[in-house]
Design a protein around this motif. Structure first.
Motif, PDB file in Angstrom:
ATOM      1  N   UNK A 318       0.821  -1.216   0.000  1.00 36.64           N
ATOM      2  CA  UNK A 318       0.000   0.000   0.000  1.00 36.64           C
ATOM      3  C   UNK A 318       0.849   1.256   0.000  1.00 36.64           C
ATOM      4  N   UNK A 319       2.110   1.141   0.437  1.00 34.98           N
ATOM      5  CA  UNK A 319       3.061   2.254   0.422  1.00 34.98           C
ATOM      6  C   UNK A 319       4.416   1.713  -0.036  1.00 34.98           C
ATOM      7  N   UNK A 329       1.387  -3.792   7.035  1.00 30.80           N
ATOM      8  CA  UNK A 329       0.785  -4.296   5.796  1.00 30.80           C
ATOM      9  C   UNK A 329       1.821  -5.035   4.966  1.00 30.80           C
ATOM     10  N   UNK A 330       3.030  -4.530   4.921  1.00 33.28           N
ATOM     11  CA  UNK A 330       4.082  -5.170   4.136  1.00 33.28           C
ATOM     12  C   UNK A 330       4.511  -6.493   4.759  1.00 33.28           C
ATOM     13  N   UNK A 331       4.552  -6.560   6.091  1.00 36.89           N
ATOM     14  CA  UNK A 331       4.869  -7.828   6.754  1.00 36.89           C
ATOM     15  C   UNK A 331       3.778  -8.864   6.478  1.00 36.89           C
ATOM     16  N   UNK A 396       7.506  -2.059  -4.642  1.00 34.43           N
ATOM     17  CA  UNK A 396       6.063  -1.817  -4.609  1.00 34.43           C
ATOM     18  C   UNK A 396       5.229  -3.061  -4.359  1.00 34.43           C
ATOM     19  N   UNK A 397       5.858  -4.212  -4.109  1.00 34.25           N
ATOM     20  CA  UNK A 397       5.086  -5.414  -3.838  1.00 34.25           C
ATOM     21  C   UNK A 397       5.955  -6.651  -3.866  1.00 34.25           C
TER      22      UNK A 397
END
Length: 449
Positions: A318-319, A329-331, A396-397
């Motif tokens: 998301x960021x 969110x990334x974890x 980014x992902x």
């Protein structure tokens, strides 16, 4: 008659073989039809002065007029496509060739209409859709590209209609000859087998005809100008689609893999001396001049390659990622990626769950040796079909890749179906040349300077 290519679609005028538009710098390659589009307020054409000089008649083709505006519009379109300013000197250099092309197109359109060969709006729409897919444009994206460049979309639509109709005309004229006999197919396969191990060349061409010996010097100057642009970086496929008068123009000039015996002797001599990537000087051949680009060399019948099909799942952040300070969110995204187990079905399911941000199928079957970047090639080479990769973290992902199939194949094999297509393609090319010559011979063309 020039001997032509190995394997290409038999009837390039059909929708499956329409020219791939090369969209770059906001300009779309589109050969204008003989019909002049209406100017768009504020667009490129609106900048042209509306004078009697620009609208004067420069040629009459069987009673159908060609105006100076049409010639200038085509010149401007060419300049836009190759990233040049439509300066007066450029327009003056290419004007004679452009005028001849417009006359050629007008003759073909007249023949298509006279024979009442139908080309439906749905066929044109399908061709537009195919072009958009090949260039990764959304539906309607091509129209937007054209308008942004100041080009009325009808210019392209009419041109596609002409190309579709001409291909249909040639197919109808071929009749029973469109289907080669089993003996002819077997002979072509045997001839290819006899050349195994001999040099073979991947070639593209631009063919510019000389209809009148009096115009040969003028045509040669034009061809030399095109060669200069090619060596300065103009994409060969773009120039071929714009200016070549061979049927291969619809495939960007692609002749495919061929032996020297399938080329004019003059061209074969040049090709054998060229390094891959080079563009030749103008080569005089029967009927005109030819420019060739050598894209590769190999031995006939011998080119083993590893072909793979892939699936990918992209789980977006998301960021943007800060590697030293990942967000929750990334974890969580990394944990979901690590949980992807199994093969292609599992990867497709993960991609759907992530919202199909990127297509699960990145492009059908691909050659492993040409897959890029190198890190991805190494990763895919080490994967066993049916197993997902470890997560690949990007800013980014996160990407997860699976190999669905992996097969070593000889890409230089020559099947009976390829032989059949070659024979049909060469017959169509020869008939198209003959029909164009007949149209010019019977036409009443009045040049007005």
């Amino acid at each position: 008659m020039r001997r032509l290519s190995r394997f290409r679609p038999a009837f390039p005028g059909l929708a499956m073989a329409l020219p791939a538009l090369l969209l770059a710098g906001g300009a779309a390659l589109a050969q204008p039809s003989a019909r002049q589009p209406a100017p768009r307020p504020g667009g490129a054409e609106a900048q042209a002065p509306a004078t009697g000089e620009t609208n004067r008649i420069v040629a009459v083709v069987n009673g159908d007029v060609v105006t100076e505006t049409e010639v200038r519009s085509r010149a401007r379109l060419f300049a836009l496509n190759v990233g040049l300013q439509p300066a007066p000197d450029l327009t003056a250099r290419i004007r004679p060739q452009i005028l001849r092309q417009i006359i050629e197109e007008r003759l073909r359109l007249q023949d298509i209409r006279r024979r009442r060969i139908p080309v439906g709006d749905d066929e044109v729409a399908q061709a537009i859709g195919d072009i958009e897919k090949r260039n990764s444009l959304p539906p309607g994206g091509l129209r937007a590209q054209l308008r942004a460049a100041g080009i009325e979309p009808r210019v392209l639509y009419d041109q596609l209609r002409s190309q579709l109709g001409w291909g249909r005309l040639i197919r109808g004229m071929m009749g029973p000859d469109a289907e080669p006999s089993p003996e002819a197919v077997q002979e072509a396969v045997a001839a290819h087998a006899a050349r195994v191990g001999q040099p073979e060349f991947l070639v593209s061409e631009i063919f510019v005809p000389v209809e009148n010996p009096a115009s040969a010097a003028e045509t040669k100057r034009f061809v030399d100008d095109v060669i200069t642009r090619l060596r300065q970086g103009l994409p060969f496929a773009l120039a071929a689609t714009q200016f070549s008068q061979s049927q291969t123009a619809l495939q960007g000039g692609d002749l495919g893999w061929i032996s020297t015996g399938q080329l004019d002797p003059e061209v074969a001599t040049v090709v054998q001396r060229m390094p891959p990537g080079a563009v030749s000087n103008a080569v005089e051949v029967p009927g005109g001049y030819q420019i060739v680009q050598l894209r590769g060399k190999r031995e006939t019948g011998r080119e083993n390659a590893t072909m793979v099909t892939l699936r990918q799942a992209f789980l977006p952040f998301s960021t943007p990622l800060d590697p030293q300070n990942p967000t929750e969110q990334q974890r969580a995204t990394l944990a979901r990626a690590q949980a992807v187990k199994g093969g292609c079905d599992a990867v497709e399911a993960a991609n759907r769950a992530a919202g199909n941000v990127r297509p699960a199928d990145p492009g059908g079957e691909v050659r492993l040796e040409t897959l890029g970047p190198p890190q991805l090639r190494q990763l895919v080479a080490g994967l066993t079909p049916g197993r997902a990769s470890q997560p690949i973290v990007t800013p980014d992902g996160i990407l997860v890749v699976a190999v669905c199939s992996k097969e070593t194949r000889n890409l230089a094999s020559f099947t009976p179906e390829m032989a059949k297509q070659q024979i049909m393609r060469d017959r169509a090319e020869n008939l198209s040349r003959q029909q164009s010559r007949d149209l010019r011979r019977r036409a009443t063309i009045e040049m007005r300077g």
